[in-house]
Motif scaffolding. Structure first.
Motif, PDB file in Angstrom:
ATOM      1  N   ALA A 172       0.879  -1.141  -0.065  1.00 41.76           N
ATOM      2  CA  ALA A 172      -0.066   0.010   0.134  1.00 41.76           C
ATOM      3  C   ALA A 172       0.895   1.288   0.101  1.00 41.76           C
ATOM      4  N   ALA A 173       1.849   1.229   0.870  1.00 46.86           N
ATOM      5  CA  ALA A 173       2.677   2.450   0.917  1.00 46.86           C
ATOM      6  C   ALA A 173       3.533   2.775  -0.500  1.00 46.86           C
ATOM      7  N   MET A 174       4.092   1.509  -0.947  1.00 50.61           N
ATOM      8  CA  MET A 174       4.906   1.790  -2.301  1.00 50.61           C
ATOM      9  C   MET A 174       3.721   2.158  -3.439  1.00 50.61           C
ATOM     10  N   ALA A 175       2.596   1.734  -3.351  1.00 53.51           N
ATOM     11  CA  ALA A 175       1.275   1.995  -4.340  1.00 53.51           C
ATOM     12  C   ALA A 175       1.128   3.685  -4.342  1.00 53.51           C
TER      13      ALA A 175
ATOM     14  N   ALA B 219       5.563   6.024  -1.753  1.00 56.32           N
ATOM     15  CA  ALA B 219       6.524   6.489  -0.724  1.00 56.32           C
ATOM     16  C   ALA B 219       7.894   5.805  -0.992  1.00 56.32           C
ATOM     17  N   GLU B 220       8.870   6.174  -0.334  1.00 54.21           N
ATOM     18  CA  GLU B 220      10.218   5.781  -0.623  1.00 54.21           C
ATOM     19  C   GLU B 220      10.546   4.633   0.194  1.00 54.21           C
ATOM     20  N   PRO B 221      11.236   3.519  -0.524  1.00 50.93           N
ATOM     21  CA  PRO B 221      11.512   2.279   0.034  1.00 50.93           C
ATOM     22  C   PRO B 221      12.225   2.507   1.699  1.00 50.93           C
TER      23      PRO B 221
ATOM     24  N   ASP C  43      10.173  -3.135   1.492  1.00 51.41           N
ATOM     25  CA  ASP C  43       9.688  -2.120   0.563  1.00 51.41           C
ATOM     26  C   ASP C  43      10.624  -2.158  -0.911  1.00 51.41           C
ATOM     27  N   GLN C  44      12.016  -2.208  -0.472  1.00 50.22           N
ATOM     28  CA  GLN C  44      12.667  -2.622  -1.959  1.00 50.22           C
ATOM     29  C   GLN C  44      12.195  -3.699  -2.699  1.00 50.22           C
TER      30      GLN C  44
END
Length: 202
Positions: free
Chosen positions: A76-79, A82-84, A89-90
């Motif tokens: 959800a954050a990457m969509a 947001a920065e990894p 996240d990466q």
């Protein structure tokens, strides 16, 4: 056990960042020990309620629930752009890259991979940390050199986040870690002789 708890929390933050809440870290920490205990050589081999194997399964279920939660939050954050900030996240960021040609991974699949990393990063790492700290206690002259190097590299600012470039400058610390692992390898029964200096003049 304090070192093990600290290592677990560090591992979870490296893997999952802030996608895993503080109460989840405590929950996994409290229950993960049952997984280690279930791996003892002499154990009742069936997962009947109350046995070590049964408790380990409950610990795994608790960890998997939170790791799936973290995978979902990371996606959800990457969509949202947001920065990894962590390994998870990466991974999600790489999958979202238009140039990526592989398949998608479900929250469960990501949680299974994270759990494998978590399993691999606990007992041997915790033992290695304990041995490393013990070596520094036994050799205060080595500890003094480690501290002096840290003061130089960090320029007195110990709140500044570590970077790869800073780590590359910690040559003496790298040598101490390697020697500690050589003297007391945490995953083998082979005994080695210490090459830690006997005095400050060595």
């Amino acid at each position: 056990m304090d070192v093990r708890y600290c290592n677990m929390e560090t591992s979870l933050r490296v893997f999952c960042g802030n996608h895993i809440p503080e109460d989840a870290v405590k929950d996994i920490n409290a229950k993960y020990w049952a997984i280690t205990q279930s791996l003892e050589l002499v154990n009742f081999p069936f997962a009947f309620p109350g046995t070590k194997v049964w408790k380990a399964i409950q610990g795994r279920k608790a960890a998997m629930k939170w790791l799936e939660h973290a995978a979902n939050r990371s996606k959800a954050a990457m969509a949202k752009g947001a920065e990894p900030e962590c390994m998870l996240d990466q991974w999600v960021h790489m999958i979202r890259d238009p140039a990526y040609k592989g398949r998608e991974f479900s929250d469960l699949e990501m949680a299974m991979v994270l759990f494998s990393f978590l399993f691999a990063s606990q007992d041997a790492m915790s033992s290695g940390l304990v041995f490393g700290f013990q070596h520094l206690v036994d050799h205060p002259e080595v500890l003094a050199k480690v501290r002096a190097e840290q003061e130089r590299v960090r320029q007195g600012n110990y709140d500044k986040p570590l970077t790869y470039e800073m780590m590359e400058e910690m040559v003496y610390l790298h040598a101490v870690v390697k020697e500690s692992l050589r003297v007391r390898p945490p995953v083998t029964l082979v005994r080695n002789h210490s090459h830690f200096p006997r005095s400050a003049s060595d």
